[in-house]
Scaffold this motif. Sequence first.
Motif, mmCIF file in Angstrom:
data_model
loop_
_atom_site.group_PDB
_atom_site.id
_atom_site.type_symbol
_atom_site.label_atom_id
_atom_site.label_comp_id
_atom_site.label_asym_id
_atom_site.label_seq_id
_atom_site.Cartn_x
_atom_site.Cartn_y
_atom_site.Cartn_z
ATOM 1 N N SER A 194 0.843 -1.186 0.000
ATOM 2 C CA SER A 194 0.000 0.000 0.000
ATOM 3 C C SER A 194 0.882 1.240 0.000
ATOM 4 O O SER A 194 1.828 1.343 0.769
ATOM 5 N N ASP A 195 0.594 2.190 -0.869
ATOM 6 C CA ASP A 195 1.351 3.442 -1.006
ATOM 7 C C ASP A 195 2.793 3.212 -1.463
ATOM 8 O O ASP A 195 3.622 4.106 -1.364
ATOM 9 N N GLY A 196 3.131 2.016 -1.959
ATOM 10 C CA GLY A 196 4.512 1.681 -2.281
ATOM 11 C C GLY A 196 4.900 1.942 -3.725
ATOM 12 O O GLY A 196 4.132 1.700 -4.656
ATOM 13 N N TRP A 197 6.117 2.469 -3.884
ATOM 14 C CA TRP A 197 6.702 2.751 -5.186
ATOM 15 C C TRP A 197 8.152 2.310 -5.187
ATOM 16 O O TRP A 197 8.773 2.163 -4.135
ATOM 17 N N GLN A 198 8.700 2.136 -6.371
ATOM 18 C CA GLN A 198 10.115 1.801 -6.509
ATOM 19 C C GLN A 198 10.716 2.675 -7.606
ATOM 20 O O GLN A 198 10.155 2.791 -8.691
ATOM 21 N N ILE A 199 11.861 3.282 -7.289
ATOM 22 C CA ILE A 199 12.624 4.042 -8.275
ATOM 23 C C ILE A 199 13.867 3.226 -8.609
ATOM 24 O O ILE A 199 14.493 2.660 -7.717
ATOM 25 N N THR A 228 15.294 13.142 0.084
ATOM 26 C CA THR A 228 16.072 12.148 -0.655
ATOM 27 C C THR A 228 15.587 10.737 -0.331
ATOM 28 O O THR A 228 15.496 10.355 0.830
ATOM 29 N N VAL A 229 15.258 9.976 -1.378
ATOM 30 C CA VAL A 229 14.857 8.581 -1.210
ATOM 31 C C VAL A 229 15.898 7.625 -1.790
ATOM 32 O O VAL A 229 15.872 6.432 -1.503
ATOM 33 N N THR A 233 20.238 0.504 -9.743
ATOM 34 C CA THR A 233 20.025 0.602 -8.300
ATOM 35 C C THR A 233 18.553 0.864 -8.047
ATOM 36 O O THR A 233 18.009 1.853 -8.534
ATOM 37 N N SER A 234 17.898 -0.029 -7.291
ATOM 38 C CA SER A 234 16.468 0.119 -7.006
ATOM 39 C C SER A 234 16.246 0.419 -5.535
ATOM 40 O O SER A 234 16.911 -0.146 -4.669
ATOM 41 N N THR A 235 15.293 1.299 -5.260
ATOM 42 C CA THR A 235 14.954 1.684 -3.896
ATOM 43 C C THR A 235 13.443 1.801 -3.779
ATOM 44 O O THR A 235 12.805 2.426 -4.629
ATOM 45 N N VAL A 267 26.745 10.476 -10.127
ATOM 46 C CA VAL A 267 25.980 9.996 -8.978
ATOM 47 C C VAL A 267 24.570 10.559 -9.110
ATOM 48 O O VAL A 267 24.386 11.758 -9.322
ATOM 49 N N ALA A 268 23.564 9.678 -9.008
ATOM 50 C CA ALA A 268 22.172 10.097 -9.133
ATOM 51 C C ALA A 268 21.537 10.230 -7.754
ATOM 52 O O ALA A 268 21.725 9.377 -6.891
ATOM 53 N N VAL A 269 20.803 11.303 -7.574
ATOM 54 C CA VAL A 269 20.040 11.526 -6.346
ATOM 55 C C VAL A 269 18.581 11.705 -6.740
ATOM 56 O O VAL A 269 18.257 12.536 -7.601
ATOM 57 N N THR A 270 17.700 10.905 -6.133
ATOM 58 C CA THR A 270 16.265 11.027 -6.378
ATOM 59 C C THR A 270 15.599 11.530 -5.116
ATOM 60 O O THR A 270 15.861 11.027 -4.024
ATOM 61 N N LYS A 271 14.730 12.525 -5.293
ATOM 62 C CA LYS A 271 13.999 13.112 -4.172
ATOM 63 C C LYS A 271 12.503 13.064 -4.462
ATOM 64 O O LYS A 271 12.086 13.202 -5.606
#
Length: 124
Positions: free
Chosen positions: A28-33, A70-71, A38-40, A61-65
């Motif tokens: 529930s409410d879950g996502w993956q980037i 930051t996630v 690299t998966s988070t 270097v990749a940063v996802t927010k």
Amino acid sequence: KTGATTRGSVARLFNGVLLWRIQATTTSDGWQITVGGTSTNFTVTTGSWHFLQTVIDTSNVAVTKVDGTTVQTTGALSAWTGTPYLVLNTSDTVSGGDLLIDDLRITPGVARAFAVPTAAFPDF
């Protein structure tokens, strides 16, 4: 996204190999980037507007927010070669839930500095 769903890719950028992807997860409410292999997983409140941003710096270097938090931070990625193609799902029903993408922007070679938006752009 509305609650728990089956996994499913929502949007992806690839050039024969996966470069970037956002997908629903089964929670529930879950996502993956996924960026460069690299998966988070992360969660966000359903039924609300959210801002997702991935920036790759000069050292690759990749940063996802999400909403300014930051996630994911990757290690140094291999340089992306070839022509990347953006693929969006062809339906607004994504793996059992609804997702609307608004104002998608890909800007190669340019980083933009701006305040994290708190609402979607208005429709005129």
